[in-house]
Design a protein around this motif. Structure first.
Motif, PDB file in Angstrom:
ATOM      1  N   ASP A  19      -5.808   1.601  -4.091  1.00 50.90           N
ATOM      2  CA  ASP A  19      -6.162   2.452  -2.955  1.00 50.90           C
ATOM      3  C   ASP A  19      -7.617   2.260  -2.551  1.00 50.90           C
ATOM      4  O   ASP A  19      -7.985   2.512  -1.399  1.00 50.90           O
ATOM      5  CB  ASP A  19      -5.932   3.923  -3.296  1.00 50.90           C
ATOM      6  CG  ASP A  19      -4.458   4.281  -3.373  1.00 50.90           C
ATOM      7  OD1 ASP A  19      -3.685   3.736  -2.572  1.00 50.90           O
ATOM      8  OD2 ASP A  19      -4.084   5.080  -4.245  1.00 50.90           O
ATOM      9  N   SER A  22      -7.817  -3.167  -2.180  1.00 49.05           N
ATOM     10  CA  SER A  22      -6.466  -3.703  -2.086  1.00 49.05           C
ATOM     11  C   SER A  22      -6.404  -5.087  -2.717  1.00 49.05           C
ATOM     12  O   SER A  22      -7.428  -5.776  -2.857  1.00 49.05           O
ATOM     13  CB  SER A  22      -6.040  -3.800  -0.624  1.00 49.05           C
ATOM     14  OG  SER A  22      -6.761  -4.832   0.032  1.00 49.05           O
ATOM     15  N   ASP A  50      -9.893   6.017   6.287  1.00 47.35           N
ATOM     16  CA  ASP A  50      -8.499   5.671   6.007  1.00 47.35           C
ATOM     17  C   ASP A  50      -8.044   4.448   6.786  1.00 47.35           C
ATOM     18  O   ASP A  50      -7.166   3.697   6.347  1.00 47.35           O
ATOM     19  CB  ASP A  50      -7.605   6.869   6.359  1.00 47.35           C
ATOM     20  CG  ASP A  50      -6.248   6.769   5.697  1.00 47.35           C
ATOM     21  OD1 ASP A  50      -6.137   6.060   4.679  1.00 47.35           O
ATOM     22  OD2 ASP A  50      -5.301   7.387   6.196  1.00 47.35           O
ATOM     23  N   SER A 286      -6.422   9.480  -0.863  1.00 51.04           N
ATOM     24  CA  SER A 286      -6.126   8.445  -1.867  1.00 51.04           C
ATOM     25  C   SER A 286      -7.393   7.730  -2.305  1.00 51.04           C
ATOM     26  O   SER A 286      -7.558   7.414  -3.489  1.00 51.04           O
ATOM     27  CB  SER A 286      -5.107   7.449  -1.314  1.00 51.04           C
ATOM     28  OG  SER A 286      -5.605   6.802  -0.149  1.00 51.04           O
ATOM     29  N   LYS A 287      -8.330   7.484  -1.370  1.00 51.87           N
ATOM     30  CA  LYS A 287      -9.585   6.830  -1.748  1.00 51.87           C
ATOM     31  C   LYS A 287     -10.459   7.772  -2.564  1.00 51.87           C
ATOM     32  O   LYS A 287     -11.136   7.345  -3.503  1.00 51.87           O
ATOM     33  CB  LYS A 287     -10.319   6.326  -0.507  1.00 51.87           C
ATOM     34  CG  LYS A 287      -9.638   5.125   0.138  1.00 51.87           C
ATOM     35  CD  LYS A 287     -10.488   4.506   1.227  1.00 51.87           C
ATOM     36  CE  LYS A 287      -9.808   3.263   1.784  1.00 51.87           C
ATOM     37  NZ  LYS A 287     -10.630   2.576   2.799  1.00 51.87           N
TER      38      LYS A 287
END
Length: 359
Positions: A19, A22, A50, A286-287
């Motif tokens: 996340d 990649s 995002d 998520s990050k």
């Protein structure tokens, strides 16, 4: 065959969430790392929006671990991935590290580290990005005297790049001399892109008010009130700030403001800061989880000749450890401001290989 920096990153990849970085970007970073020897200190610049998957890669040449010698002696076969500009930059770095390896080099007591910064704008590009470089300076008694500090920088930059145009550096040095003594001149960078040279100036500043005063002094072309309104919330409680500007004859509108977290409060500060970014749409959940999810340390077993070692270790080879600790040593977030554009953020999860004892 000697290990490469890619072998080091093999230790790190299981600990880094996809996340945050990649597989596409990690593969690109690994390809860059295959062209370098083992270097112990670096960072991944992970953009937090995002919609922005970009990850840039920075690696450090640390003289305290004799890594300038490792660069000087490193030989790499030519590759179709390398442009003429890439090869030229590598030779420029190797030349400087050759000077730096000499015991009597006149700048040895003043220089800190040399960084290579790989901006990965397209991870599928067939050729490797040409790094830009910046040099750090050790804290010393000259830090409060901008004239002396400028002279040190003026002696250093031509050794990194003898082709720097004097009309660029003369104006740049005049700006450095004009800075208030309370502002510490930090790293100085050299970037070449599209046949154009720019210089990166990094300043260590305590407060946002001081940043605004310095930008006014340097005739920064942006709107100071707009900047204050955009970043005041983020800079209010940080331990200290960093200001990054690019100069190509004039200072550019796009700037970076770094918010550093005190080490003793790193994790709670980082959680709070990234949560605030998420609430304002500048970071995905998520990050955020990927950033705060790694506690920042693990141990690995390696061959004793895997790393470069400081002189004090080399003097007693039997003390060279086979087990080392990989640690996150710092975290800070850079807020990137460009007039009339959205404020964006990126984080630097840094990594380090310190020496620890054998079991």
């Amino acid at each position: 065959m000697k290990p490469t920096l890619a072998n080091y990153l093999d230790f790190l990849t299981p600990w880094i969430s996809a996340d945050l970085i990649s597989p596409l970007y990690m593969n690109r970073i690994q390809t860059i790392a295959e062209r370098l020897p083992i270097l112990s200190l670096g960072s991944f610049e992970c953009w937090l929006d995002d919609n922005e998957p970009r990850v840039d890669f920075n690696v450090c040449i640390n003289p305290r671990l004799n890594e300038q010698v490792a660069i000087k002696d490193w030989r790499q076969e030519a590759s179709l991935l390398e442009s003429d500009e890439f090869c030229e930059m590598r030779e420029r770095i190797r030349y400087f590290c050759g000077l730096w390896s000499q015991k009597g080099f006149f700048l040895n007591s003043l220089l800190g580290e040399l960084w290579q910064v790989y901006d990965i704008t397209d991870p599928t590009d067939s050729q490797l990005p040409v790094p830009w470089i910046y040099i750090t300076f050790l804290e010393n008694i000259f830090d409060s005297d901008q004239s002396i500090k400028t002279e040190i920088i003026a002696k250093t930059l031509p050794l990194l790049d003898s082709s720097l145009p004097s009309e660029l550096t003369n104006i740049f040095f005049a700006h450095l001399r004009s800075l208030p003594s309370s502002t510490r001149i930090g790293p100085i960078g050299i970037q070449k892109r599209n046949n154009k040279t720019s210089l990166r100036l990094f300043l260590e500043i305590k407060t946002l008010d001081e940043i605004l005063e310095v930008l006014f002094l340097l005739k920064w072309p942006g709107n100071l009130d707009e900047l204050r309104d955009s970043v005041a919330f983020w800079t209010d409680s940080r331990l200290f700030l960093g200001l990054a500007l690019d100069f190509d004859g004039t200072f550019q509108p796009k700037i970076g403001i770094e918010c550093h977290f005190p080490r003793e409060r790193l994790q709670p500060e980082l959680i709070s800061f990234t949560q605030s970014l998420c609430e304002r749409g500048m970071c995905s959940e998520s990050k955020k989880r990927a950033i705060i999810g790694w506690n920042g340390r693990f141990d690995v077993e390696t061959e004793t000749d895997f790393w470069s070692w400081p002189d004090r270790i080399l003097q007693t080879p039997e003390s060279i450890p086979s087990q080392v600790s990989i640690q996150r040593i710092a975290n800070f977030v850079k807020l990137i401001f460009e007039p009339n554009k959205s404020l964006i953020a990126k984080v630097y999860p840094m990594f380090l290989r310190p020496v620890i004892r054998n079991r």
